[in-house]
Design a protein around this motif. Sequence first.
Motif, short mmCIF file in Angstrom:
data_model
loop_
_atom_site.label_atom_id
_atom_site.label_comp_id
_atom_site.label_asym_id
_atom_site.label_seq_id
_atom_site.Cartn_x
_atom_site.Cartn_y
_atom_site.Cartn_z
N VAL A 188 0.85 -1.19 0.00
CA VAL A 188 0.00 0.00 0.00
C VAL A 188 0.89 1.24 0.00
CG1 VAL A 188 -1.83 1.26 1.19
CG2 VAL A 188 -1.78 -1.25 1.29
N TRP A 189 0.65 2.11 -0.96
CA TRP A 189 1.34 3.40 -0.98
C TRP A 189 0.69 4.33 0.04
CZ3 TRP A 189 5.72 4.93 -3.31
CH2 TRP A 189 6.25 4.13 -4.33
N VAL A 190 1.48 4.91 0.90
CA VAL A 190 0.98 5.82 1.92
C VAL A 190 1.84 7.06 1.96
CG1 VAL A 190 0.07 3.92 3.34
CG2 VAL A 190 2.38 4.80 3.77
N LEU A 191 1.26 8.13 2.51
CA LEU A 191 2.00 9.36 2.78
C LEU A 191 2.14 9.49 4.29
CD1 LEU A 191 0.29 11.85 0.29
CD2 LEU A 191 2.46 10.62 -0.01
N VAL A 192 3.37 9.58 4.74
CA VAL A 192 3.66 9.68 6.18
C VAL A 192 4.12 11.10 6.47
CG1 VAL A 192 5.04 8.82 8.10
CG2 VAL A 192 4.32 7.26 6.27
N PRO A 193 3.40 11.84 7.32
CA PRO A 193 3.82 13.21 7.64
C PRO A 193 5.06 13.21 8.53
CG PRO A 193 1.88 12.60 8.92
CD PRO A 193 2.13 11.46 7.98
N PHE A 194 6.19 13.50 7.94
CA PHE A 194 7.46 13.60 8.67
C PHE A 194 8.22 14.78 8.09
CE2 PHE A 194 11.94 12.47 9.44
CZ PHE A 194 11.90 12.31 10.81
N LEU A 195 8.00 15.96 8.67
CA LEU A 195 8.47 17.23 8.14
C LEU A 195 7.76 17.54 6.82
CD1 LEU A 195 12.31 16.99 8.90
CD2 LEU A 195 10.52 18.02 10.28
N VAL A 196 7.87 16.63 5.86
CA VAL A 196 7.08 16.69 4.64
C VAL A 196 6.33 15.37 4.54
CG1 VAL A 196 8.64 18.28 3.45
CG2 VAL A 196 9.00 15.81 3.26
N PHE A 197 5.47 15.24 3.51
CA PHE A 197 4.78 13.98 3.32
C PHE A 197 5.71 13.01 2.61
CE2 PHE A 197 1.02 16.63 3.99
CZ PHE A 197 0.31 15.82 4.86
N LEU A 198 6.15 11.99 3.33
CA LEU A 198 7.10 11.01 2.81
C LEU A 198 6.34 9.83 2.19
CD1 LEU A 198 10.10 10.11 2.63
CD2 LEU A 198 9.74 8.97 4.84
N PRO A 199 6.53 9.55 0.89
CA PRO A 199 5.84 8.41 0.28
C PRO A 199 6.52 7.09 0.65
CG PRO A 199 7.18 9.50 -1.36
CD PRO A 199 7.31 10.32 -0.11
N LEU A 200 5.75 6.14 1.14
CA LEU A 200 6.25 4.82 1.49
C LEU A 200 5.34 3.76 0.89
CD1 LEU A 200 7.07 5.26 5.30
CD2 LEU A 200 8.68 5.36 3.39
N ARG A 201 5.92 2.62 0.60
CA ARG A 201 5.13 1.47 0.15
C ARG A 201 5.25 0.40 1.22
NH1 ARG A 201 7.17 -0.67 -5.23
NH2 ARG A 201 8.37 -2.12 -3.94
N LEU A 202 4.17 0.20 1.97
CA LEU A 202 4.20 -0.66 3.14
C LEU A 202 3.23 -1.82 2.98
CD1 LEU A 202 4.10 2.15 5.87
CD2 LEU A 202 6.11 1.00 4.95
N PRO A 203 3.45 -2.92 3.68
CA PRO A 203 2.50 -4.03 3.63
C PRO A 203 1.18 -3.65 4.29
CG PRO A 203 4.20 -4.46 5.25
CD PRO A 203 4.64 -3.24 4.50
N ALA A 204 0.10 -4.21 3.79
CA ALA A 204 -1.23 -3.87 4.29
C ALA A 204 -1.37 -4.20 5.77
CB ALA A 204 -2.30 -4.60 3.48
N TRP A 205 -0.74 -5.30 6.22
CA TRP A 205 -0.89 -5.66 7.62
C TRP A 205 -0.33 -4.58 8.54
CZ3 TRP A 205 3.34 -5.80 10.73
CH2 TRP A 205 4.58 -5.99 10.14
N LEU A 206 0.70 -3.87 8.07
CA LEU A 206 1.27 -2.80 8.89
C LEU A 206 0.39 -1.56 8.86
CD1 LEU A 206 3.61 -1.78 10.62
CD2 LEU A 206 4.80 -1.14 8.51
N VAL A 207 -0.08 -1.19 7.66
CA VAL A 207 -0.91 0.01 7.53
C VAL A 207 -2.23 -0.16 8.28
CG1 VAL A 207 -2.13 1.50 5.90
CG2 VAL A 207 0.14 0.60 5.31
N LEU A 208 -2.92 -1.26 8.02
CA LEU A 208 -4.23 -1.46 8.62
C LEU A 208 -4.12 -1.86 10.09
CD1 LEU A 208 -6.05 -3.25 5.67
CD2 LEU A 208 -6.06 -0.83 6.30
#
Length: 274
Positions: A188-208
């Motif tokens: 799952v592509w996500v945006l993580v707010p860390f100073l700026v929005f950092l794009p990460l591709r993480l496994p669904a089990w971690l995101v959900l």
Amino acid sequence: MVIPVHDVNPARRTPWVTYALLAANVLVFVTTPGIAGSVAGSSELAQLCHLQAFMDHYAAVPRELIHHQMPRVVPTGDIGVGPHGPGCVVAPPGYDKSPALSVFTAMFLHGGWLHLLGNMLFLLIFGNNVEDRMGHIRYFLFYVVCGYAAGYGFALLNESSGDPLIGASGAIAGVLGAYLVLYPKARVWVLVPFLVFLPLRLPAWLVLGFWFGLQAVYSSGHGVSGAGTVAYAAHVVGFVAGMLLAWPLKPGTPPPPEPPGLLFGRRARPHYSW
């Protein structure tokens, strides 16, 4: 809080039910009486009275669901002047309200654009694959059942509350729970707010899993100043209901594709071969 934007998990068929739910939620929102003034920040009393009357009529109320105690007076949508100045007129309800049916109608009501768009974003990203696995009709029934489980679960925990419960969050939480069971390794592509929005591709089990953990913590009253106006407990109940209902479908569910490359940054974008 991470913001999902896309999953690397293509569906085999068009998610017509997911699209229909999206359209229905938006249509109901833009046609809700009084919502335009509320969204624009207007404090006009007429707008607020219309909105309050509409919500009391069609929203789910825990006290009504559990005890079938209908209020003696409800807002009529009109404005009157009382001892303390102008206000919304209340009177005995001129309609018959079904508490059980109100759980369904409440699934399509939202209090603002952020509430609506946040729910629709999660539904669009994760709903298509769950619908693909379940089929159109079964997916719609699943969605409704999760919404009812969330609504009544929240009501049981807040049975004396007279505050309206609105939003598709409980049903969509069920979709997230089903996705976690069926596609835990999907990226799952996500945006993580860390100073700026950092794009990460993480496994669904971690995101959900992270999302569910936050809802569980917030529903207990930790991490927030009270529960606020968000029904976190409904999210928890809906999520668990979705997991349980989807569990029998886990065997035989094809695994999602494993994308190559890094898991973060610009180089993590999918690569396509011709």
